[in-house]
Design an enzyme around this catalytic site. Structure first.
Site, PDB file in Angstrom:
ATOM      1  N   ASP A  16       0.441  12.893  85.242  1.00 13.20           N
ATOM      2  CA  ASP A  16       0.679  13.824  84.131  1.00 13.20           C
ATOM      3  C   ASP A  16      -0.071  15.138  84.349  1.00 13.20           C
ATOM      4  OD1 ASP A  16       1.775  14.642  81.756  1.00 13.20           O
ATOM      5  OD2 ASP A  16       0.403  13.525  80.482  1.00 13.20           O
ATOM      6  N   GLY A  19       3.022  20.402  84.258  1.00 10.31           N
ATOM      7  CA  GLY A  19       3.433  21.573  83.490  1.00 10.31           C
ATOM      8  C   GLY A  19       2.232  22.434  83.126  1.00 10.31           C
ATOM      9  N   TRP A  21      -0.680  22.487  84.542  1.00  8.61           N
ATOM     10  CA  TRP A  21      -1.271  23.036  85.770  1.00  8.61           C
ATOM     11  C   TRP A  21      -0.586  24.361  86.113  1.00  8.61           C
ATOM     12  CZ3 TRP A  21       0.560  24.569  90.488  1.00  8.61           C
ATOM     13  CH2 TRP A  21      -0.385  24.723  91.523  1.00  8.61           C
ATOM     14  N   HIS A  33       5.568  20.760  89.232  1.00  9.77           N
ATOM     15  CA  HIS A  33       6.205  19.530  89.730  1.00  9.77           C
ATOM     16  C   HIS A  33       6.250  19.534  91.263  1.00  9.77           C
ATOM     17  CE1 HIS A  33       7.048  18.505  85.682  1.00  9.77           C
ATOM     18  NE2 HIS A  33       8.033  19.381  85.497  1.00  9.77           N
ATOM     19  N   LEU A 127       2.120  -1.498 102.020  1.00  6.48           N
ATOM     20  CA  LEU A 127       2.058  -1.022 100.629  1.00  6.48           C
ATOM     21  C   LEU A 127       3.433  -1.158  99.996  1.00  6.48           C
ATOM     22  CD1 LEU A 127       0.349   0.658  98.456  1.00  6.48           C
ATOM     23  CD2 LEU A 127       1.502   2.673  99.382  1.00  6.48           C
ATOM     24  N   SER A 177       2.519   5.982  76.981  1.00  2.00           N
ATOM     25  CA  SER A 177       3.843   6.609  77.004  1.00  2.00           C
ATOM     26  C   SER A 177       4.929   5.668  77.556  1.00  2.00           C
ATOM     27  CB  SER A 177       3.810   7.920  77.810  1.00  2.00           C
ATOM     28  OG  SER A 177       2.867   8.815  77.281  1.00  2.00           O
TER      29      SER A 177
HETATM   30  C1  IPE Z   1       4.733  10.358  80.850  1.00  5.42           C
HETATM   31  O1  IPE Z   1       4.320  11.664  80.706  1.00  5.42           O
HETATM   32  C2  IPE Z   1       5.848  10.251  81.834  1.00  5.42           C
HETATM   33  C3  IPE Z   1       5.518  10.602  83.228  1.00  5.42           C
HETATM   34  C4  IPE Z   1       4.348  10.932  83.679  1.00  5.42           C
HETATM   35  C5  IPE Z   1       6.623  10.551  84.137  1.00  5.42           C
HETATM   36  P1  IPE Z   1       4.834  12.599  79.537  1.00  5.42           P
HETATM   37  O2  IPE Z   1       4.152  13.898  79.727  1.00  5.42           O
HETATM   38  O3  IPE Z   1       6.306  12.598  79.482  1.00  5.42           O
HETATM   39  O4  IPE Z   1       4.287  11.818  78.257  1.00  5.42           O
HETATM   40  P2  IPE Z   1       3.899  12.330  76.805  1.00  5.42           P
HETATM   41  O5  IPE Z   1       5.093  13.023  76.236  1.00  5.42           O
HETATM   42  O6  IPE Z   1       2.749  13.274  76.959  1.00  5.42           O
HETATM   43  O7  IPE Z   1       3.512  11.090  76.060  1.00  5.42           O
HETATM   44  C1  IPE Z   2       4.149  15.042  84.556  1.00  3.71           C
HETATM   45  O1  IPE Z   2       3.770  16.320  84.179  1.00  3.71           O
HETATM   46  C2  IPE Z   2       5.516  14.998  85.199  1.00  3.71           C
HETATM   47  C3  IPE Z   2       6.547  14.380  84.384  1.00  3.71           C
HETATM   48  C4  IPE Z   2       6.384  13.885  83.185  1.00  3.71           C
HETATM   49  C5  IPE Z   2       7.866  14.303  84.938  1.00  3.71           C
HETATM   50  P1  IPE Z   2       4.298  16.984  82.837  1.00  3.71           P
HETATM   51  O2  IPE Z   2       5.563  17.696  83.139  1.00  3.71           O
HETATM   52  O3  IPE Z   2       4.371  16.003  81.739  1.00  3.71           O
HETATM   53  O4  IPE Z   2       3.142  18.031  82.557  1.00  3.71           O
HETATM   54  P2  IPE Z   2       2.521  18.427  81.170  1.00  3.71           P
HETATM   55  O5  IPE Z   2       2.082  17.157  80.505  1.00  3.71           O
HETATM   56  O6  IPE Z   2       3.587  19.137  80.399  1.00  3.71           O
HETATM   57  O7  IPE Z   2       1.369  19.306  81.519  1.00  3.71           O
HETATM   58 MG    MG Z   3       3.052  15.386  80.329  1.00  2.00          MG
END
Ligand code: IPE
Ligand code: IPE
Ligand code: MG
Length: 227
Positions: A16, A19, A21, A33, A127, A177
């Site tokens: 997580d 975005g 970052w 990403h 793995l 999540s």
């Molecule tokens: C969980 O992260 C899903 C993945 C990392 C792929 P999200 O960013 O979607 O989760 P919430 O919305 O913060 O709970």
């Molecule tokens: C994790 O990073 C990637 C996915 C959930 C696909 P995010 O995209 O959720 O990044 P934030 O949480 O918005 O920073």
């Molecule tokens: Mg996220």
């Protein structure tokens, strides 16, 4: 599954913070990403040397379909890119790839790519890399239960996959999540403020060290106190 995988730890990572970052650097979320895919490479490469036998990565949740279509398609493209670029390296490093989650809503080319990489890496013994795509744990539990003739704890565990030993979530969030709810019943959880694109081999090693320092009691009394 071979005993080689089972000998190692099952680590699961909620990757997580991509975005945030990117946003913090004035970049589009998609740039985060892209960098996140490099962290995946690093983690997969480091895992066996840290005693990890099974690595389950949360790449795309069922709820992530709610994101803007452009971001969703960028994520799907990056997944395809990862599979194309890494297949040979996965084979060379003895990594077996398996996707978990729904496939019926993925594009036909992505599904066929997943099947190809799963087939080509099927002999990997170092793995087991499980990538969760269009994944919901609640859905996985329901599907597994529906497919069982008689539902009991062992059968359901068997159908879902190995229990998680170590669950890591990056970016400072402290929630599951909808990830591996059943399998995390006794998982040690480590939440780090590090954003996923910055997550390094040293961070993974530190999490594994922290895991080994913990006293897993499974409801019993620790060995030191039971005398
Ligand atoms: C969980 O992260 C899903 C993945 C990392 C792929 P999200 O960013 O979607 O989760 P919430 O919305 O913060 O709970
Ligand atoms: C994790 O990073 C990637 C996915 C959930 C696909 P995010 O995209 O959720 O990044 P934030 O949480 O918005 O920073
Ligand atoms: Mg996220």
């Amino acid at each position: 599954m071979t005993s080689t995988f089972q000998d190692g730890l099952h680590a699961a990572i909620i990757m997580d913070g991509n975005g945030r970052w990117a946003t913090a650097r004035g970049l589009p979320r998609i740039a985060g990403h892209r960098r996140g895919a490099e962290s995946v490479r690093r983690a997969v490469e480091a895992a066996p040397s840290l005693g990890i036998g099974v690595l389950t990565l949360y790449a795309f949740s069922e709820d992530n379909w709610r994101r803007p279509p452009r971001e969703v398609s960028a994520l799907m493209r990056l997944l395809s890119r990862y599979l194309i670029d890494e297949c040979d390296r996965l084979i060379a490093n003895g990594v077996r790839l398996q996707a978990i989650g729904r496939r019926d809503r993925l594009s036909a080319p992505l599904v066929s790519l997943l099947e190809t990489v799963e087939r080509k890496t099927a002999h990997g013994k170092k793995l087991l890399l499980r990538i969760a795509i269009d994944y919901s744990s609640r859905q996985a539990i329901l599907d597994a239960a529906r497919n069982l003739k008689s539902v009991d704890e062992d059968a359901l565990s068997q159908a879902l996959g190995p229990d998680v030993d170590l669950l890591i979530r990056t970016s400072g969030e402290q929630r599951l999540s909808d990830f591996l709810l059943w399998e995390c019943a006794y998982a040690e959880m480590i939440f780090t403020p590090r954003m996923w694109p910055d997550f390094s081999k040293a961070d993974l090693a530190a999490a594994v060290e922290e895991y080994h320092r913990r006293d897993r009691r499974f409801g019993a009394v620790s060995a030191a106190q039971s005398a």
